[in-house]
Scaffold this active site. Structure first.
Site, PDB file in Angstrom:
ATOM      1  CE  LYS A 108      93.647 -18.033 -12.870  1.00 46.52           C
ATOM      2  NZ  LYS A 108      94.116 -18.486 -11.566  1.00 46.52           N
ATOM      3  CD  GLU A 136      80.747 -26.860 -18.167  1.00 50.78           C
ATOM      4  OE1 GLU A 136      79.909 -27.134 -17.284  1.00 50.78           O
ATOM      5  OE2 GLU A 136      80.578 -27.141 -19.366  1.00 50.78           O
ATOM      6  CB  CYS A 169      79.440 -27.586  -9.722  1.00 50.91           C
ATOM      7  SG  CYS A 169      80.269 -28.846 -10.688  1.00 50.91           S
ATOM      8  CD  GLU A 224      78.111 -23.371  -6.311  1.00 49.02           C
ATOM      9  OE1 GLU A 224      78.652 -22.309  -6.686  1.00 49.02           O
ATOM     10  OE2 GLU A 224      78.277 -24.450  -6.896  1.00 49.02           O
TER      11      GLU A 224
END
Ligand code: NAD
Length: 541
Positions: A239, A313, A347, A444
């Site tokens: 997906k 992750e 990331c 983040e």
């Protein structure tokens, strides 16, 4: 911005413009069973020597608007969403609609799971060498279509074309690694541990694996997921992000006549209901998510109801620890690149510089003009180093972080504002005088924003580096090897770089500590993620 200097197989990143428009015929081809395929001589794997008409096509050209309309790939067929709903895909550089894809539903997930369950027995019976041959063919086909894929990814993500192009050799190299490495999977022990008995280990695929991807590196994330899962003998339902499905759909198109029906399925649509239905589905054996920490927590909680294996992750907040004896130029060049590549939507971005008290001022003096020299603009322009953010939501999110930091006393040395009013551009930014416990340090941002903090001593540098929830990647800059090794040991991150930042290679694992998730991408560790270990004991007499 200089290109990454590692060898081509090490990660280099880039983007694209040409859509799949008109590039494929619309007829589909009946697929052979795995068994007959496995006994065939291996055909030339590149599309140059294969008729394109053998690849079932996806995109439906809409001549009037040049809009691409895509379908989803389930059980070897291109199908519309059951409810017929469609989602619009935007070009982040202009905000214009460039494609439409089906908005998937729970029923579409059921259909994909049925196809994958049906395909699994034959696929898991294939030998590693047979699977390797097919995965290698996909890698060759990606290489043959590299420019087109780079253009498509650039257009969908807003990534500079030079960066998208640089990603492609790394992507196909990763796939080749998984293809071959799956032949070397091993168990740790075989022997007679009980009198009269012999024991051995079998490493077996899990079954149907749901793989949920983010928008920042859509094709690379797709390959990091499907590569090890398929090579290890699983069937996959991929997906892609609802914002960036175009290269995943093209990947399915390129793979359609390579794998038996149902082995690789791509279902587009939103996190809820498509992602959530995959996580809830009782016949999905494992879910692998790359995404935000908040999504990871939802996925882990939901998967616990059916005790699915989960591979996460998640986000990162990489510190760049610059000790006083570091080479300023090297640090500045790397932060200019690794802090802003992919518009900071990475990331492992070098987002949090921690500088020793003696090097701090010289570093800032060199970093600010370097960041101001970054060429921001149209991703199709080969001189452009940084493109737009992926969406209006992401632009507003990044601007919100910087505005709130400024309001609470931080200094924005450069950037800190939107660029133009077309597309989703934000000026590369450097911010100082931010407290360790501030939101800008702790969360983040996922945008072109680098903070710089001054630390007093090694202990404070390591404490600040570690005192965030994330634990994906970090770098240490010093000429003192002992100091570097001590720091590498103390840093609570899944990757630590010394006098470099950002490099990845197919043979080494990538994955987080703490809230950055668990499980590894890349390397043999990723292959092992997609297997389960069985002990078989047999009586000798
Ligand atoms: P996201 O969490 O919003 O979405 C990721 C995927 O999850 C999408 O496909 C989305 O549709 C799906 N999803 C959303 N809600 C869901 C639900 N309830 N159930 C199941 N699926 C759901 O993340 P994003 O914004 O697309 O990607 C950015 C994030 O990904 C950042 O945090 C970034 O750090 C992280 N990321 C991590 C790595 C890594 O290797 N650790 C790599 C790339 C990106």
């Amino acid at each position: 911005m200089s290109k990454r200097t590692r060898l081509p197989p090490a990660r280099e990143r880039a983007c694209s413009t040409k859509t799949a428009e008109g590039s494929m015929p619309t007829t589909s081809t009946p697929r052979e069973a795995l068994t007959s395929r496995a006994s065939e001589p291996v055909p030339d794997p590149t599309s140059r020597t294969r008729s394109p008409s053998r690849i079932p096509a996806n995109s439906i050209s809409n001549g009037a608007s040049r809009l691409e309309r895509h379908r989803k790939f389930i059980g070897g067929e291109w199908v519309e969403a059951r409810g017929g709903e469609r989602e619009q895909i935007l070009d982040p550089a202009t905000g214009e609609v460039i494609a439409e894809v089906p908005r998937g539903s729970r029923e579409d997930v059921d259909r994909a799971v049925d196809a994958a369950v049906q395909a699994f027995p034959a696929w898991s019976d294939s030998t590693p060498a047979e699977r390797m041959t097919m995965v290698l063919r996909l890698a060759d086909r990606i290489d043959a279509h590299a420019e087109e894929l780079a253009q498509l990814e650039s257009r969908n993500v807003g990534k500079p074309i030079t960066a998208s192009r640089a990603d492609l050799p790394f992507i196909s190299d990763n796939l080749r690694f998984f293809a071959g490495a799956a032949r070397t999977l091993e168990g740790k022990a075989t022997g007679e541990y009980v009198r009269g008995m012999t024991s051995w280990i079998r490493r077996e695929p899990i079954g149907v694996v749901a793989q949920i991807a983010p928008w920042n590196y859509p094709l690379m994330m797709a390959i990091w997921k499907i590569g090890p899962a398929l090579a290890a003998g699983n069937c996959v339902i991929l997906k892609p992000s609802e914002w960036t499905p175009l290269t995943s759909l093209r990947l399915a198109e390129l793979a359609a006549d390579i794998f038996p029906p149902g082995v690789l399925n791509v279902v587009t649509g939103d996190g809820v209901p498509v992602g959530s239905s995959l996580v809830e589905h009782p016949r999905v054996g494992m879910v692998s998510l790359t995404g935000d920490v908040s999504t990871g927590k939802i996925v882990a909680r939901t998967a616990s109801d059916s005790l699915k294996k989960v591979h996460l992750e998640l986000g990162g907040k990489a510190p760049v620890i610059v000790f006083d004896d570091a080479a300023v130029d090297a640090v500045v060049n790397m932060v200019k690149f690794a802090g802003f590549a992919n518009t900071g939507q990475d990331c492992t971005a070098a987002t949090r510089v921690l500088a020793g008290s003696r090097i701090h001022d010289a570093l800032l003096e060199a970093l600010v003009p370097a960041v101001e020299s970054i060429k921001v603009g149209d991703p199709r322009d080969e001189a452009v180093e940084v493109g737009p953010l992926v969406s209006r939501q992401q632009l507003e999110r990044v601007a919100g972080f910087v505005d709130r930091a400024r309001a609470s006393g931080a200094r924005v040395l450069t950037g800190g504002d939107r660029l133009g009013d077309r597309g989703f551009f934000y000026r590369p930014s450097v911010v100082t005088e931010v407290a360790q416990d501030s939101e800008l340090i702790q969360r983040e941002v996922f945008g072109p924003v680098v903070t710089v903090q001054r630390f007093a001593d090694d202990a404070q540098a390591l404490a600040w580096a570690n005192s965030v929830d994330y634990g994906l990647a970090a770098s240490v800059w010093t000429r003192d090897i002992g100091r570097a090794l001590r720091a590498a040991r103390k840093l609570q991150f899944g990757t630590v770089w010394i006098n470099t930042h950002f490099g990845l290679t197919a043979e080494m694992p990538h994955g987080g500590y703490k809230h950055s998730g668990y499980g590894k991408d890349m390397s043999v560790y990723a292959l092992e993620e997609y297997t389960q270990v069985k002990h078989v004991m047999a009586a000798l007499d």
